[in-house]
Design a protein around this motif. Structure first.
Motif, PDB file in Angstrom:
ATOM      1  N   LYS A   3     -32.192  32.425  35.872  1.00  0.00           N
ATOM      2  CA  LYS A   3     -31.898  31.945  34.517  1.00  0.00           C
ATOM      3  C   LYS A   3     -30.503  32.311  34.072  1.00  0.00           C
ATOM      4  CE  LYS A   3     -33.861  31.923  29.869  1.00  0.00           C
ATOM      5  NZ  LYS A   3     -34.963  32.389  29.019  1.00  0.00           N
ATOM      6  N   GLU A   4     -30.032  33.532  34.439  1.00  0.00           N
ATOM      7  CA  GLU A   4     -28.742  34.006  33.974  1.00  0.00           C
ATOM      8  C   GLU A   4     -27.580  33.210  34.571  1.00  0.00           C
ATOM      9  OE1 GLU A   4     -31.225  35.891  34.914  1.00  0.00           O
ATOM     10  OE2 GLU A   4     -31.732  36.765  32.962  1.00  0.00           O
ATOM     11  N   SER A   5     -27.785  32.630  35.765  1.00  0.00           N
ATOM     12  CA  SER A   5     -26.689  31.947  36.436  1.00  0.00           C
ATOM     13  C   SER A   5     -26.672  30.449  36.184  1.00  0.00           C
ATOM     14  CB  SER A   5     -26.758  32.201  37.950  1.00  0.00           C
ATOM     15  OG  SER A   5     -27.964  31.667  38.488  1.00  0.00           O
ATOM     16  N   ARG A   6     -27.612  29.947  35.414  1.00  0.00           N
ATOM     17  CA  ARG A   6     -27.624  28.524  35.131  1.00  0.00           C
ATOM     18  C   ARG A   6     -26.442  28.131  34.250  1.00  0.00           C
ATOM     19  NH1 ARG A   6     -34.059  27.948  33.688  1.00  0.00           N
ATOM     20  NH2 ARG A   6     -34.840  28.193  35.839  1.00  0.00           N
ATOM     21  N   PRO A   7     -25.861  26.962  34.494  1.00  0.00           N
ATOM     22  CA  PRO A   7     -24.727  26.543  33.670  1.00  0.00           C
ATOM     23  C   PRO A   7     -25.168  26.246  32.243  1.00  0.00           C
ATOM     24  CG  PRO A   7     -25.426  24.763  35.130  1.00  0.00           C
ATOM     25  CD  PRO A   7     -26.185  25.990  35.548  1.00  0.00           C
ATOM     26  N   PRO A   8     -24.273  26.425  31.279  1.00  0.00           N
ATOM     27  CA  PRO A   8     -24.630  26.145  29.883  1.00  0.00           C
ATOM     28  C   PRO A   8     -24.888  24.656  29.676  1.00  0.00           C
ATOM     29  CG  PRO A   8     -22.278  26.595  30.093  1.00  0.00           C
ATOM     30  CD  PRO A   8     -22.891  26.921  31.410  1.00  0.00           C
ATOM     31  N   THR A   9     -25.752  24.347  28.717  1.00  0.00           N
ATOM     32  CA  THR A   9     -26.139  22.972  28.412  1.00  0.00           C
ATOM     33  C   THR A   9     -25.857  22.669  26.950  1.00  0.00           C
ATOM     34  OG1 THR A   9     -28.388  23.579  27.776  1.00  0.00           O
ATOM     35  CG2 THR A   9     -27.984  23.161  30.125  1.00  0.00           C
ATOM     36  N   LEU A  10     -26.193  21.449  26.550  1.00  0.00           N
ATOM     37  CA  LEU A  10     -26.066  21.079  25.147  1.00  0.00           C
ATOM     38  C   LEU A  10     -26.945  21.960  24.262  1.00  0.00           C
ATOM     39  CD1 LEU A  10     -26.092  17.160  25.355  1.00  0.00           C
ATOM     40  CD2 LEU A  10     -24.120  18.638  24.973  1.00  0.00           C
ATOM     41  N   LYS A  11     -28.106  22.338  24.789  1.00  0.00           N
ATOM     42  CA  LYS A  11     -28.995  23.222  24.027  1.00  0.00           C
ATOM     43  C   LYS A  11     -28.344  24.577  23.786  1.00  0.00           C
ATOM     44  CE  LYS A  11     -33.424  21.197  25.456  1.00  0.00           C
ATOM     45  NZ  LYS A  11     -34.713  21.455  26.141  1.00  0.00           N
ATOM     46  N   THR A  12     -27.572  25.053  24.782  1.00  0.00           N
ATOM     47  CA  THR A  12     -26.867  26.335  24.625  1.00  0.00           C
ATOM     48  C   THR A  12     -25.882  26.256  23.475  1.00  0.00           C
ATOM     49  OG1 THR A  12     -26.990  26.555  27.040  1.00  0.00           O
ATOM     50  CG2 THR A  12     -25.583  28.116  25.850  1.00  0.00           C
ATOM     51  N   ILE A  13     -25.120  25.185  23.423  1.00  0.00           N
ATOM     52  CA  ILE A  13     -24.129  25.017  22.354  1.00  0.00           C
ATOM     53  C   ILE A  13     -24.835  24.856  21.007  1.00  0.00           C
ATOM     54  CG2 ILE A  13     -22.204  23.609  21.527  1.00  0.00           C
ATOM     55  CD1 ILE A  13     -21.747  22.737  24.418  1.00  0.00           C
ATOM     56  N   ALA A  14     -25.922  24.095  20.998  1.00  0.00           N
ATOM     57  CA  ALA A  14     -26.679  23.896  19.746  1.00  0.00           C
ATOM     58  C   ALA A  14     -27.187  25.224  19.220  1.00  0.00           C
ATOM     59  CB  ALA A  14     -27.838  22.931  20.000  1.00  0.00           C
ATOM     60  N   TYR A  15     -27.698  26.074  20.112  1.00  0.00           N
ATOM     61  CA  TYR A  15     -28.208  27.386  19.706  1.00  0.00           C
ATOM     62  C   TYR A  15     -27.091  28.253  19.129  1.00  0.00           C
ATOM     63  CZ  TYR A  15     -30.051  32.126  20.125  1.00  0.00           C
ATOM     64  OH  TYR A  15     -30.425  33.416  19.873  1.00  0.00           O
TER      65      TYR A  15
END
Length: 342
Positions: A3-15
């Motif tokens: 989980k820690e190495s997954r690339p950021p997504t739109l959900k990451t930015i939204a959060y």
């Protein structure tokens, strides 16, 4: 992948921003209904966390490549337009989701082939082409295939399309006026091959200048901007050694003017003393090379920026007929001092 190495997504930015996923997505797409402040915050967070949209996933979802393809002739001489135009386009696309891809071709190739490749493979969402002809088969092909496109240079097409152009007719006429003010009467010219649309514009301005300023042409046979610099230099050296040599020369490119100057000097003459040279240029080099050359500036990076902007607007649904731009900036350093008109 943990989980820690997954690339950021739109959900990451939204959060991280507190905006909805939809708002984040539209902000990154430069949607007109999203405020500038929201776009700035979303882009800042996206940059900080290293967000990169999955182009493969985006294409699967939307059918869009988020690519603008610049189809460019690479057979240019020194001081070419290529890098300057790319710089201007890249600057405009920097804060958009679109990427610029350059597809090169040469004078030895069929100019329609790279256009057909982009359309048939779906490699881009919009196309930019240059070196247009009056009845350009690429323009007709792109229209027939409903591909958004912008041309660097106008055409004689009866169907309106987006274009950006330099006012070459005005340049040629103002150049002839400048030569007339310097007392020139016998004029030679170095223009592009006649099948190009901007060559027709140059010829129109040149002919009007001949008539209005009571000049005569000292014709150069089969010499064009597309000739090598060695060929241009040799032809000018021979011309300037003739008894009826011209007292003024009009050049449509800075690179050709360097070769023209070399030919003049090979004949034992000097620009500004024995013959006047007026030239268009796209870099601020000629004034440093030979200060006596009178120059008109073509802002190619700005043209690239406008071309990219128009491509983006086409994909937002703007009417192609409303996306036209004719550019001209005169800047001559002559013995009476600099002057500028736009």
């Amino acid at each position: 992948m943990n989980k820690e190495s997954r690339p950021p997504t739109l959900k990451t930015i939204a959060y991280m921003t507190g905006f909805s996923v939809t708002a984040v997505s539209r902000a990154l797409k430069d949607a007109p209904d999203i405020s500038a402040q929201t776009k700035e915050r979303v882009r800042l967070v996206a940059k900080q966390i290293g967000y990169r949209p999955s182009r493969a996933g985006l294409r699967l979802r939307t059918g869009k490549t988020q690519v603008i393809c610049l189809i460019l002739n690479v057979d240019e001489k020194i001081m070419s337009l290529t890098s300057q135009m790319v710089i201007g386009m890249s600057a405009r696309l920097k804060n958009s989701n679109y990427h610029l891809v350059v597809t090169p071709y040469s004078d030895r190739d069929d100019p329609l082939e790279p256009v057909k490749y982009v359309v048939e493979t779906g490699s881009a969402d919009a196309v930019i082409i240059s070196r247009t002809e009056p009845d350009d088969i690429r323009v007709r092909y792109l229209m027939d295939n409903n591909m958004p496109f912008v041309t660097h240079g106008r055409t004689m097409s009866t169907i309106p399309h987006a274009w950006v152009d330099y006012d070459n007719e005005r340049f040629a006429y103002k150049g002839m006026e400048r030569l007339s003010l310097m007392g020139c009467k016998r004029i030679a010219k170095v223009f592009p091959v006649p099948n190009l649309n901007y060559s027709r514009d140059l010829e129109s301005g040149f002919e009007n200048g001949l008539n209005d300023f009571s000049m005569t042409e000292r014709r150069l046979q089969n010499l064009y901007l597309e000739n090598t610099m060695d060929e241009i230099e040799e032809a000018i050296a021979q011309l300037m050694s003739a008894p009826d040599r011209p007292d003024g020369i009009l050049s449509a490119a800075g690179s050709a003017s360097i070769a023209i100057t070399s030919g003049i000097e090979r004949a034992g003459l000097q620009v500004g003393r024995d013959v006047q040279l007026v030239s268009k240029q796209s870099t601020r080099i000629l004034e440093r090379f030979r200060p006596a050359i009178n120059v008109f500036f073509e802002d190619v990076p700005e043209a690239g920026r406008v071309l990219a902007d128009q491509a983006l607007k086409l994909m937002q649904g703007h009417d192609p007929a409303s996306l036209t731009c004719l550019m001209f900036e005169e800047y001559c350093e002559d013995k009476t001092g600099p002057h500028r008109s736009v």
